[in-house]
Structure formats: structure tokens, C-alpha cells
Design a protein around this motif. Structure first.
Motif, PDB file in Angstrom:
ATOM      1  N   ILE A 445       2.314  -3.706   8.245  1.00  0.00           N
ATOM      2  CA  ILE A 445       0.963  -4.262   8.201  1.00  0.00           C
ATOM      3  C   ILE A 445       0.064  -3.272   7.480  1.00  0.00           C
ATOM      4  CG2 ILE A 445      -1.081  -4.805   9.595  1.00  0.00           C
ATOM      5  CD1 ILE A 445       0.651  -6.091  11.626  1.00  0.00           C
ATOM      6  N   ALA A 446      -0.651  -3.749   6.466  1.00  0.00           N
ATOM      7  CA  ALA A 446      -1.575  -2.893   5.719  1.00  0.00           C
ATOM      8  C   ALA A 446      -2.888  -2.761   6.488  1.00  0.00           C
ATOM      9  CB  ALA A 446      -1.835  -3.475   4.334  1.00  0.00           C
ATOM     10  N   ILE A 447      -3.475  -1.578   6.423  1.00  0.00           N
ATOM     11  CA  ILE A 447      -4.778  -1.318   7.055  1.00  0.00           C
ATOM     12  C   ILE A 447      -5.791  -1.063   5.954  1.00  0.00           C
ATOM     13  CG2 ILE A 447      -6.090   0.129   8.649  1.00  0.00           C
ATOM     14  CD1 ILE A 447      -3.487   0.889  10.000  1.00  0.00           C
ATOM     15  N   HIS A 448      -6.841  -1.874   5.918  1.00  0.00           N
ATOM     16  CA  HIS A 448      -7.909  -1.709   4.928  1.00  0.00           C
ATOM     17  C   HIS A 448      -9.126  -1.060   5.590  1.00  0.00           C
ATOM     18  CE1 HIS A 448      -5.854  -4.198   1.919  1.00  0.00           C
ATOM     19  NE2 HIS A 448      -5.462  -4.926   2.947  1.00  0.00           N
ATOM     20  N   HIS A 449      -9.622  -0.004   4.999  1.00  0.00           N
ATOM     21  CA  HIS A 449     -10.797   0.708   5.500  1.00  0.00           C
ATOM     22  C   HIS A 449     -12.006   0.190   4.730  1.00  0.00           C
ATOM     23  CE1 HIS A 449      -8.282   3.815   7.596  1.00  0.00           C
ATOM     24  NE2 HIS A 449      -7.410   3.373   6.693  1.00  0.00           N
ATOM     25  N   GLU A 450     -12.910  -0.490   5.427  1.00  0.00           N
ATOM     26  CA  GLU A 450     -14.016  -1.170   4.771  1.00  0.00           C
ATOM     27  C   GLU A 450     -15.314  -0.930   5.537  1.00  0.00           C
ATOM     28  OE1 GLU A 450     -11.188  -4.918   3.259  1.00  0.00           O
ATOM     29  OE2 GLU A 450     -12.716  -5.220   4.819  1.00  0.00           O
ATOM     30  N   VAL A 451     -16.388  -1.302   4.899  1.00  0.00           N
ATOM     31  CA  VAL A 451     -17.711  -1.263   5.536  1.00  0.00           C
ATOM     32  C   VAL A 451     -18.272  -2.672   5.514  1.00  0.00           C
ATOM     33  CG1 VAL A 451     -20.049  -0.337   5.441  1.00  0.00           C
ATOM     34  CG2 VAL A 451     -18.114   1.120   4.817  1.00  0.00           C
ATOM     35  N   LYS A 452     -18.648  -3.153   6.680  1.00  0.00           N
ATOM     36  CA  LYS A 452     -19.204  -4.494   6.807  1.00  0.00           C
ATOM     37  C   LYS A 452     -20.458  -4.432   7.650  1.00  0.00           C
ATOM     38  CE  LYS A 452     -18.013  -9.217   8.146  1.00  0.00           C
ATOM     39  NZ  LYS A 452     -16.956 -10.106   8.717  1.00  0.00           N
ATOM     40  N   ASP A 453     -21.574  -4.862   7.071  1.00  0.00           N
ATOM     41  CA  ASP A 453     -22.870  -4.798   7.760  1.00  0.00           C
ATOM     42  C   ASP A 453     -23.152  -3.388   8.242  1.00  0.00           C
ATOM     43  OD1 ASP A 453     -23.134  -7.540   7.381  1.00  0.00           O
ATOM     44  OD2 ASP A 453     -22.145  -8.014   9.275  1.00  0.00           O
ATOM     45  N   ASP A 454     -22.900  -2.423   7.355  1.00  0.00           N
ATOM     46  CA  ASP A 454     -23.149  -1.002   7.627  1.00  0.00           C
ATOM     47  C   ASP A 454     -22.294  -0.455   8.769  1.00  0.00           C
ATOM     48  OD1 ASP A 454     -25.081  -0.859   5.613  1.00  0.00           O
ATOM     49  OD2 ASP A 454     -26.643  -1.595   6.967  1.00  0.00           O
ATOM     50  N   VAL A 455     -21.205  -1.142   9.076  1.00  0.00           N
ATOM     51  CA  VAL A 455     -20.309  -0.687  10.132  1.00  0.00           C
ATOM     52  C   VAL A 455     -18.931  -0.429   9.530  1.00  0.00           C
ATOM     53  CG1 VAL A 455     -19.166  -1.286  12.301  1.00  0.00           C
ATOM     54  CG2 VAL A 455     -21.549  -1.955  11.913  1.00  0.00           C
ATOM     55  N   ASP A 456     -18.366   0.742   9.838  1.00  0.00           N
ATOM     56  CA  ASP A 456     -17.003   1.037   9.388  1.00  0.00           C
ATOM     57  C   ASP A 456     -16.027   0.172  10.173  1.00  0.00           C
ATOM     58  OD1 ASP A 456     -17.873   2.945   7.610  1.00  0.00           O
ATOM     59  OD2 ASP A 456     -17.760   4.566   9.082  1.00  0.00           O
ATOM     60  N   ALA A 480      -0.981  -8.033  -8.601  1.00  0.00           N
ATOM     61  CA  ALA A 480      -1.578  -6.906  -9.311  1.00  0.00           C
ATOM     62  C   ALA A 480      -0.594  -6.267 -10.295  1.00  0.00           C
ATOM     63  CB  ALA A 480      -2.063  -5.862  -8.312  1.00  0.00           C
ATOM     64  N   GLY A 481       0.626  -6.834 -10.389  1.00  0.00           N
ATOM     65  CA  GLY A 481       1.617  -6.311 -11.317  1.00  0.00           C
ATOM     66  C   GLY A 481       2.438  -5.174 -10.769  1.00  0.00           C
ATOM     67  N   LEU A 482       2.312  -4.918  -9.448  1.00  0.00           N
ATOM     68  CA  LEU A 482       3.083  -3.850  -8.821  1.00  0.00           C
ATOM     69  C   LEU A 482       4.246  -4.447  -8.043  1.00  0.00           C
ATOM     70  CD1 LEU A 482       0.103  -1.636  -7.622  1.00  0.00           C
ATOM     71  CD2 LEU A 482       1.521  -1.326  -9.666  1.00  0.00           C
ATOM     72  N   ASN A 483       5.049  -3.582  -7.506  1.00  0.00           N
ATOM     73  CA  ASN A 483       6.301  -4.003  -6.888  1.00  0.00           C
ATOM     74  C   ASN A 483       6.149  -4.104  -5.378  1.00  0.00           C
ATOM     75  OD1 ASN A 483       8.912  -4.388  -6.033  1.00  0.00           O
ATOM     76  ND2 ASN A 483       9.799  -2.848  -7.386  1.00  0.00           N
ATOM     77  N   PRO A 484       6.226  -5.308  -4.787  1.00  0.00           N
ATOM     78  CA  PRO A 484       6.094  -5.413  -3.332  1.00  0.00           C
ATOM     79  C   PRO A 484       7.253  -4.785  -2.572  1.00  0.00           C
ATOM     80  CG  PRO A 484       6.692  -7.530  -4.291  1.00  0.00           C
ATOM     81  CD  PRO A 484       6.383  -6.630  -5.426  1.00  0.00           C
ATOM     82  N   LEU A 485       8.372  -4.503  -3.255  1.00  0.00           N
ATOM     83  CA  LEU A 485       9.466  -3.796  -2.597  1.00  0.00           C
ATOM     84  C   LEU A 485       9.185  -2.302  -2.450  1.00  0.00           C
ATOM     85  CD1 LEU A 485      12.576  -5.488  -4.246  1.00  0.00           C
ATOM     86  CD2 LEU A 485      11.626  -5.882  -1.973  1.00  0.00           C
ATOM     87  N   ARG A 486       8.165  -1.819  -3.153  1.00  0.00           N
ATOM     88  CA  ARG A 486       7.712  -0.436  -3.015  1.00  0.00           C
ATOM     89  C   ARG A 486       6.208  -0.487  -2.742  1.00  0.00           C
ATOM     90  NH1 ARG A 486      12.321  -0.177  -2.820  1.00  0.00           N
ATOM     91  NH2 ARG A 486      13.815   1.079  -4.006  1.00  0.00           N
ATOM     92  N   PRO A 487       5.826  -0.934  -1.561  1.00  0.00           N
ATOM     93  CA  PRO A 487       4.416  -1.242  -1.311  1.00  0.00           C
ATOM     94  C   PRO A 487       3.502  -0.030  -1.396  1.00  0.00           C
ATOM     95  CG  PRO A 487       5.662  -1.265   0.736  1.00  0.00           C
ATOM     96  CD  PRO A 487       6.652  -1.160  -0.368  1.00  0.00           C
ATOM     97  N   GLU A 488       2.310  -0.303  -1.867  1.00  0.00           N
ATOM     98  CA  GLU A 488       1.270   0.722  -1.999  1.00  0.00           C
ATOM     99  C   GLU A 488       0.224   0.482  -0.923  1.00  0.00           C
ATOM    100  OE1 GLU A 488      -2.335   1.878  -5.100  1.00  0.00           O
ATOM    101  OE2 GLU A 488      -0.897   0.306  -5.568  1.00  0.00           O
ATOM    102  N   PHE A 489       0.047   1.444  -0.040  1.00  0.00           N
ATOM    103  CA  PHE A 489      -0.946   1.329   1.021  1.00  0.00           C
ATOM    104  C   PHE A 489      -1.925   2.485   0.908  1.00  0.00           C
ATOM    105  CE2 PHE A 489       2.894  -0.581   3.092  1.00  0.00           C
ATOM    106  CZ  PHE A 489       2.423  -1.884   3.082  1.00  0.00           C
ATOM    107  N   GLY A 490      -3.183   2.160   0.763  1.00  0.00           N
ATOM    108  CA  GLY A 490      -4.204   3.189   0.722  1.00  0.00           C
ATOM    109  C   GLY A 490      -4.272   3.888  -0.614  1.00  0.00           C
ATOM    110  N   ALA A 491      -5.185   4.852  -0.718  1.00  0.00           N
ATOM    111  CA  ALA A 491      -5.370   5.614  -1.946  1.00  0.00           C
ATOM    112  C   ALA A 491      -4.235   6.606  -2.112  1.00  0.00           C
ATOM    113  CB  ALA A 491      -6.706   6.353  -1.905  1.00  0.00           C
ATOM    114  N   PRO A 492      -3.874   6.929  -3.373  1.00  0.00           N
ATOM    115  CA  PRO A 492      -2.796   7.908  -3.593  1.00  0.00           C
ATOM    116  C   PRO A 492      -3.177   9.275  -3.067  1.00  0.00           C
ATOM    117  CG  PRO A 492      -3.941   7.421  -5.641  1.00  0.00           C
ATOM    118  CD  PRO A 492      -4.447   6.449  -4.628  1.00  0.00           C
ATOM    119  N   LYS A 493      -2.240   9.960  -2.461  1.00  0.00           N
ATOM    120  CA  LYS A 493      -2.476  11.282  -1.884  1.00  0.00           C
ATOM    121  C   LYS A 493      -1.705  12.314  -2.688  1.00  0.00           C
ATOM    122  CE  LYS A 493      -3.061   9.307   2.716  1.00  0.00           C
ATOM    123  NZ  LYS A 493      -3.024   7.935   2.240  1.00  0.00           N
TER     124      LYS A 493
END
Length: 892
Positions: A445-456, A480-493
């Protein structure tokens, strides 16, 4: 061993179940089945008598019924699944069994046994110990949607809820086999099960188990009539079925009528063409074309593999970080889900990772099945519910990991994997197969970090959504043209190698089939797909859809949509060798000139007639009329009531529509059955090929027609075709005019009547043509399959000779003694009724010789029907009779 008959907790559990499900409901009577509120989707199907839960996710359109519960509802229901939410896998119509038929139901047990018998359900209750077991049934296709996102398999889009649990009541198969005494030795023998769904095209559903396993009471295989304290529901096998715990759901046969002990495994169609895991190298098209893959015994599925999924957080769920982190106490979130395994193996470990698999944490597991091990329970209706000495695990379990909100706030994904007592563990990587079965890679399950109505906030995204509903991180990553077998979650570290791998572009099976040859850069335009130019000239004769399909697209600015709508990945790959360059935009296009769709000035008819060879035009459905049990005339209104269609005799049209259930654009060629002089509408005769055992998805196009409602629109393009009847013996074929044609042999099979009827009408309604003679041979399975019978009979009354109609083709072969006027009509059926006056069987040389005109310069034969009829019977048969088929046989 003395049974612990008293145990307060389980006694409470069993008493509560018994109170919620009155034992009297185990009586075999459909009076317990609600007969109201039938779902609208079932009203016009053979299952119109069955009530189903409206929230179930349907996977095969309206019929047959294949469904799973929404994941959140299934999980919320707990350990035992209510029957209304229990997943359903049907290959065709549910056999209708009323109370009388149920009371007279017989199970035949035969084959290599000393005692062949027939048992009623009452016989089974009286002769054998009645038992109840909690069992989780799981389809081998559970979580298939994830595989379909990577590359389309042969199956539909099951989500993660294709499993359900119930208390099943019946008798052990081992006890029944002991009674009938199979011949020794037990090795190399099989027990074959067959159901009552006999209307399937390839025979009833059936499969088999080895005799040794079927005779092992620890395997828990049962013959059951009860489910959660009630009679089985129609969708789940009423009145009798088998249950094979720990094995894929396809091994449990519904509507059970026969058990045979044999020295060979089941020969039923779906014993081979389902529930097999083919090698990952085999594409879906190969699996369709190369049948030998399905007969490899090493591909056979029996035991389920270990699997798990995350139910909470649910897809789209939101957690507010700011509020929770500000609390004085340590805020936490319970991550929860299910796990199961096969073969009676117990799930021993469920692990959670919040750092994309770098480290793992142990979750807590709850085994509700173990409650039944604490006490033995007996009742008149449930029989014995006793797991006190049984060590096998046949049910799902539930797990929980309590994560702190701080942990979640630093994570980009939640991953789960399970292990069973045989050390089977879910793999990190997907094993894609053409059948789309046994998918059990890590559930993420992917976790998205967002701001909604000024709330994290944290927003959670599951890998897919079941059925045709779009969404999920797998589709998002692939789009997005990427490979779902090598999923990308979050920003690159920085320094995170796993992230570097996850950012590989699409490749291998995830990449849409390449249609271009990078070595080719010549500039030449015939037809264009995705901006690339292809030369199909050398493929005209081989093209399965006929040369017209290519000619119609030639010269178009863009044929991409048409091509994608009707071609598989394998066809797209084959296109590569015809690639000759990139399309160079002309000056008008580069300047945004949008006048290309306007009709040319020198073609005044272009704005008058409806059809246009270069442009799709929409028409609205205004009526549907039934002409047989599976064929209907769909009438579409043109742009105005007086507008002519513009279709020459012998030509057809392309029709395209967007499937409502899948969103897929599909198109096919059809010959309208509208009268030549009619205006304002176009009529299509459509024979529906709905989902069935042989083709679980049915015919893409005809199922799309079945989904249409009055007011919906489809699009038309044309005319197209290599043959035109211009009247009075004049034809144009492959752009070559011919005259003096006075004898037309017309051969059709099934819905192939449509172009033949078009020619019949044109000739017989032409007051200036009194010389052309017509010889019609119409082949079908049954008499009810003969389409347009009433019109054919009317034409015959007006233009034919009654002696020829009733004498049979043997008389017609008697040296030309039968009088022929303008029209001769003859039928042949593979399944004729009693006292059938025409021919029986498939078209053969004798029919062709007796019923077609002899080879001559003034004779031609027109044929439309299945490829087998044309290529295996008509073409070689005419050649043997002296016809030059290259000059005289027109195939529509």
C-alpha cells in the motif's frame, strides 16, 4: 480420548451461530431462498430467478455471475462470510433446482468400485456421519487484477476479496469411498466429480482428485448440502456440492451429480483449460493458440499457496497527522489484514515492512479456527463439529500490527508478507502467468504525504481496484511510463539502491508490445499508428480480418484508434516488421488546419448519405428486436429520417463501441440487414456470444452490444468490401467489373446470412432482373438457430419451387430432375429435430454438388460463415467439383 464437551467461550460462539442461523433452515427447500428484489443486471439473463447482493463486484458483465464482495465489506463481516457476500465463480447459467428436483436429487457413484450406488441426500445423512467444518474457499485467481495491470492475462480482474469462509455441513468423501470399496491398488486412480451445469458449450464442469488423497479423511474433502446453517444457495451449488479444503476453489464442484473412480484423470474441458499455472514465458495469445501447454501435468493446480493482503488502511483512507501528533499520548494505527495458505498448512508468521523491505516487523495473528479446536459440538442439524483432534488449518487468519503515527509519518509504503509452516513465503517479485492465477507477491500500500485544508495528512493507495474500476498505484505508475513490478514509493533517497531500481522505466512484460522497428527510417505512407507508418501491402492476403480492413485504413492521417481497438499485444508485436518510417506532418497540419474532415467539393453525395469511408459517424440505438434465443436486430437512427445509408449491395460496415463494463473500445465488420430502399436507420443482426465455460469473457463485441440501452450510440464507418452486386448480372469484384453472371450460389452459416440476405433481396426485388437464379444453402446447429427464417420462407413462396424445398438434397441430386425457378433454398442442421425435411450434418461435397450451380463462366459462389466451414468444407469441396475458387468464390 475424552472430548471436552464443555468450554464456555466456544459454547457461546456456537450457540450464537445456532441462534443466528436456525437449524431448520438446513432443510432442503428453496422456500428459504428470497424470491424478490432480483438485481436489475440479472433480469434478462437465465439467472433472473436468483437474488444477489447489489454491492457485489461483477466481473463478467451481466452473465454469467462472477463476483467478489467489496474488500472492506468482506473483512468487516469477520471470520464467517455471510452467504450474500461469499464470492461466486460460475461458468454459465445456474441450474434451476426447485424443491421437487432437490428432493429427488441423486448422486451417482460408479466406475472402478465394487458397489455402484445412487444416493439421495437423505441417504447420505442416514448412512454416514454428518459433519460440519469451517473452511475458507479461495479462487486461484485472487488478486489477478495486479497481474492484468502488468500485462493482460486470459482472466478477468479479480481483486483481493476472492475468498470466503463458511461452516459447511455434509459427509466426508473418505467415508463414502470406503462404503463403495474402490478396486485396489489405490495408486494411479482418480476420483472424478461432475456437476449438473450441462448447458455449457463443452459439457458440464468437472475435475478430479487422486484416489489416495480423496480417501484421506485428514484432507477433509466433503460432500455438502449445508452452508452456514442453511441449505446451499443456488450460486454455491444447491442442493449438493463438494468442498476440497486447502485447495484452489476450482477443485470444489457445484451441483454435484456424479462421482467416478477411474484409472485416468478427469477429461472435462475445464479440468485442463483452467486452474493451471503456465510458464511465465507463455503469452496469453500463445496460451490460446498452443493448446499443448494446458495438457502439461506439471502445470496443474491443487493446493493454494500462501497469501496475504492489507485491509486497513483501506484504499483512499486518510489519517490526519497534525492532530494525532499533537496529542500527549502516543498515537497509533492498527494495520490489519488476512492471510491464508493451502494444503492444511498453518500460517505461522506475518511480517510488516514500513521501509520498502529493508526491515520487517512481526505482527500479531489471531486464528478464529482454533476456537473450534477447543470443544466438540453435536446437534441434529450440524452433525458433529469437532476439530479437537484435527491439526490441519483450512481457514484464513487475521493479523494486526500496531504502528505509531510517527512511524507511519516517516514511511512511504506498507508491505506485508506471510509464511506458512512449510516455510512457504510470499515472494518479493510477481510471477506473471497467462492464466493469471496464484498471484501472491508482496501486498503493498502506497502512503501519500499531503496537505489538505492546512492539515498534514496521510492518504493510502491500494495496488488496484477490482473489476473495471480504475485506480491504484500500479495503474498510476504504469501510466507514468514506469514499471509497476519495480514500484516507486515516495521521493528518491540518496544512496537508496532500492529506489534506484524502482525507477527503471517500463520494460519486459510491463511494456506495451513494441510496434516499431528502430532500424527502419524510410518515408512512405500507407496507414499510420501512433505516428508511425506501416506498409501492409504484403500482408493483405494473410490478414485475419481480410484485406478490406487494411485498405480502409490506408491513406488515413491516423488509424491508431481503429488498430488498438481490435488487436492484441501479439498482433501489435507482429506489426513491427511492416514498420517503414515516421509520419512527416504536412504544412497544413503544422499550422493547425482542421478542415480535413470536410467533404470534398466534387463529391456532393458525401453530405447526403450517412456512411463515410474515412470518418466514424455516430448513430443512436432506437430499438432491439429478438429474432431467436440468442440473436437480435439492433436498429440505429441515422442523422435524419430521410437520410440514405449509402451501402452498395455486397458491402459491409465497420462498427465500433466502447464497452460499458471494461471501457475498452472494440470494433468489428457487419453487414446490415436493412432493406435497400429504407432511409433513416440501419439494422444490424447480432448473434450474441455471451460469457460461457469455453470463453469466460464471451465475445468482446457482442457482449458490448448486449450492454447497450436504447439511447446509447455506436459509430459506423464504411462501406468496405471487395464485392459489389450492381444488378442484372453485373458485379465488381476486387475492382474488376464482370458481366453476364446468371447463377449465384449462396452459402452461409449462422449469422453469415446477413450479406447473403442482402444479395437475395437485391436480386429478387429488382423488377428489371428476371434471369438471375439463386441457390441458397444455409447451415446451422438447430432449427431455432436459422436466422431470418420467416423472410426466407416468404421469398421462397414468391420465387421458389415447393418441390425442391421439401424433397431433400438427395432428390435434388437426381440428375437435375427437380424443377428450379428463380430461387432454391436448402437447410442443413447438425442437431435436427424429428422428421426434419432437409439435410443433416455439416456441409459436404454431396451437398455442394446437388445444391450449387455447376462450374461455369456465368456462375459465382458467395459464402459467409465460420472459418472452419469455409476453409475445411466449402473451398476444398468446390475445388474437387471443378470450381476455380480464385475466380469464382467470394468470401465475405
Amino acid at each position: 480420548m475424552e472430548k471436552p464437551w464443555k468450554y464456555p467461550l466456544l459454547v457461546v460462539v456456537v450457540v450464537v451461530v445456532a441462534l443466528l442461523v436456525p437449524p431448520a433452515m438446513l432443510l432442503l427447500s428453496l422456500s428459504t431462498l428470497p424470491r424478490i428484489n432480483v438485481d436489475e443486471a440479472d433480469v434478462n439473463t437465465p439467472d433472473k430467478w436468483i437474488r444477489r447482493h447489489p454491492s457485489m463486484v461483477r466481473h463478467t458483465g451481466k452473465h454469467p455471475f462472477n463476483s467478489e464482495a467489496p474488500f472492506d465489506k468482506l473483512f468487516a463481516a469477520g471470520f464467517l462470510t455471510p452467504t450474500s457476500l461469499f464470492y461466486v465463480r460460475n461458468h454459465g447459467a445456474v441450474p434451476y433446482v426447485d424443491a421437487d428436483r432437490a428432493a429427488n436429487w441423486r448422486l451417482r457413484i460408479h466406475g472402478l468400485v465394487e458397489r455402484e450406488v445412487e444416493f439421495s441426500i437423505d441417504d447420505l445423512k442416514e448412512k454416514f456421519q454428518v459433519v460440519t467444518l469451517p473452511v475458507t474457499l479461495a479462487c486461484a485467481g485472487n488478486r489477478r487484477k495486479e497481474q492484468n495491470v502488468v500485462q493482460k492475462t486470459l482472466g478477468f480482474n479479480w481483486g483481493p476479496a476472492v475468498l470466503s469462509t463458511a461452516l459447511f455441513t455434509g459427509v466426508y468423501l473418505a467415508d463414502v469411498l470406503k462404503y463403495v470399496r474402490p478396486f485396489r491398488p489405490m495408486t494411479n486412480k482418480h476420483v472424478i466429480f461432475e456437476g449438473a451445469d450441462t448447458d455449457l458449450p463443452n459439457g458440464p464442469y468437472g475435475t478430479s482428485q487422486t484416489l489416495r488423497e480423496a480417501s484421506d479423511i485428514e484432507k477433509g474433502i466433503m460432500i455438502v448440502w449445508g452452508m452456514n446453517g442453511k441449505a446451499l444457495s443456488p450460486d454455491h451449488g444447491f442442493p449438493l456440492r463438494t468442498i476440497t479444503p486447502g485447495r484452489v476453489g476450482g477443485r470444489s464442484v457445484k451441483w454435484l451429480t456424479s462421482i467416478e473412480v477411474s484409472d485416468t484423470e478427469s477429461q472435462h474441458h475445464l479440468h485442463f483449460f483452467d486452474n493451471r499455472v503456465l510458464p511465465t514465458q507463455v503469452t496469453a495469445q500463445q496460451a490460446r493458440d498452443e493448446k499443448h501447454w494446458w495438457y502439461n501435468k506439471n502445470s496443474l493446480l491443487n493446493d493454494l499457496n500462501v497469501n496475504s493482503a492489507i485491509a486497513h488502511p483501506s484504499h483512499g483512507e486518510i489519517v490526519q497527522l497534525s492532530k494525532l501528533l499533537s496529542l500527549q499520548t502516543v498515537a497509533s494505527y492498527d494495520i490489519r489484514g488476512y492471510a491464508y495458505s493451502g494444503g492444511g498448512r498453518r500460517v505461522t508468521r506475518v511480517e510488516i515492512s514500513l521501509d520498502q523491505g529493508s526491515s520487517w516487523k512481526i505482527s500479531d495473528i489471531v486464528y478464529p479456527e482454533d476456537l473450534y479446536r477447543m470443544v466438540a459440538f453435536e446437534s441434529k442439524f450440524y452433525g458433529t463439529l469437532d476439530l479437537t483432534e484435527r491439526e490441519t488449518s483450512f481457514c484464513w487468519c487475521f493479523w494486526k500490527y500496531t504502528a505509531s503515527i510517527e512511524e507511519l509519518s516517516k514511511s512511504d509504503a506498507i508491505i506485508v508478507r506471510a509464511m506458512d509452516e512449510g516455510l512457504g513465503i510470499q515472494p518479493q517479485d510477481m510471477y506473471w502467468t497467462a492464466s493469471g492465477l496464484m498471484n501472491n507477491w508482496w501486498f503493498r500500500i502506497a502512503i501519500h504525504h499531503e496537505v489538505k485544508d492546512d492539515v498534514d495528512i496521510l492518504r493510502f493507495e491500494h495496488p488496484t481496484l477490482p473489476g473495471v474500476t480504475p485506480g491504484g498505484w500500479m495503474e498510476r505508475i504504469k501510466n507514468a511510463g514506469l514499471n509497476p513490478l519495480r514500484p516507486e514509493f515516495g521521493a528518491p533517497k540518496q544512496g537508496n539502491n532500492h529506489d534506484a531500481v524502482s525507477r527503471r522505466p517500463l520494460q519486459e512484460k510491463c511494456e506495451p508490445a513494441s510496434m516499431t522497428d528502430p532500424e527502419v527510417n524510410r518515408e512512405k505512407a500507407l496507414f499510420v499508428v501512433d505516428g508511425n507508418v506501416y506498409d501492409g501491402t504484403n500482408f493483405l492476403e494473410e490478414h485475419p480480418g481480410g484485406a478490406d480492413s487494411i485498405w480502409l485504413a490506408s491513406g488515413e492521417a491516423d488509424a491508431t484508434e481503429d488498430f488498438i481497438a481490435i488487436h492484441s499485444d501479439d498482433a501489435r508485436t507482429k506489426l513491427k516488421k511492416f514498420h517503414i518510417g515516421r509520419l512527416q506532418a504536412n504544412e497544413a497540419e503544422s499550422q493547425g488546419d482542421d478542415t480535413t474532415d470536410a467533404p470534398p467539393d466534387d463529391d456532393p453525395s458525401a453530405s447526403v448519405v450517412f456512411l463515410d469511408r474515412r470518418k466514424w459517424k455516430a448513430a443512436r440505438l432506437v430499438g432491439v428486436t429478438g429474432v431467436s434465443h440468442d440473436s437480435f436486430i439492433y436498429r440505429f437512427a441515422l442523422e435524419s429520417p430521410e437520410q440514405p445509408l449509402g451501402l452498395p449491395v455486397g458491402q459491409h460496415v465497420f462498427v465500433r463501441l466502447r464497452r460499458k463494463t471494461t471501457g475498452e473500445m472494440v470494433q468489428r465488420a457487419y453487414t446490415p440487414v436493412s432493406q435497400q430502399d429504407e432511409h433513416g436507420h440501419i439494422d444490424l443482426l447480432i448473434k450474441l456470444y455471451l460469457p460461457c465455460v469455453a470463453f469466460p469473457l464471451g465475445g468482446k463485441m457482442t457482449v458490448g452490444f448486449h450492454e447497450l440501452l436504447v439511447g446509447d450510440t455506436v459509430e459506423f464507418k464504411g462501406p468496405l468490401g471487395s464485392f459489389v452486386w450492381e444488378g442484372k448480372g453485373n458485379v465488381r469484384w476486387k475492382d474488376v467489373p464482370r458481366s453476364g453472371i446468371r447463377h449465384l450460389g449462396l452459402i452461409c452459416g449462422g449469422s453469415g446470412i446477413t450479406p447473403i440476405l442482402q444479395v437475395l433481396r437485391s436480386v429478387l426485388h429488382d423488377e428489371d432482373d428476371s434471369e438471375t437464379r439463386l441457390y441458397l444453402l444455409d447451415a446451422n446447429k438447430t432449427e431455432s438457430d436459422i436466422l431470418c427464417r420467416e423472410e426466407l420462407d416468404t421469398l421462397y413462396e414468391q420465387h421458389g419451387d415447393k418441390k425442391a424445398q421439401t424433397s431433400g438434397y438427395a432428390a435434388a441430386a437426381g440428375g437435375g430432375q427437380v424443377l428450379l425457378q428463380r430461387l432454391k433454398i436448402h437447410h442443413t442442421l447438425s442437431r435436427p429435430p424429428p422428421e426434419w425435411a432437409f439435410s443433416t450434418g455439416r456441409i459436404d461435397d454431396g451437398m455442394l454438388e446437388a445444391l450449387m450451380p455447376p462450374p461455369a463462366d456465368d456462375a459465382m459462389v458467395l459464402v459467409c460463415g465460420p472459418d472452419g466451414m469455409i476453409n475445411d468444407a466449402v473451398k476444398p469441396g468446390l475445388e474437387r467439383l471443378g470450381w476455380d475458387v480464385s475466380k469464382a468464390l467470394v468470401v465475405f
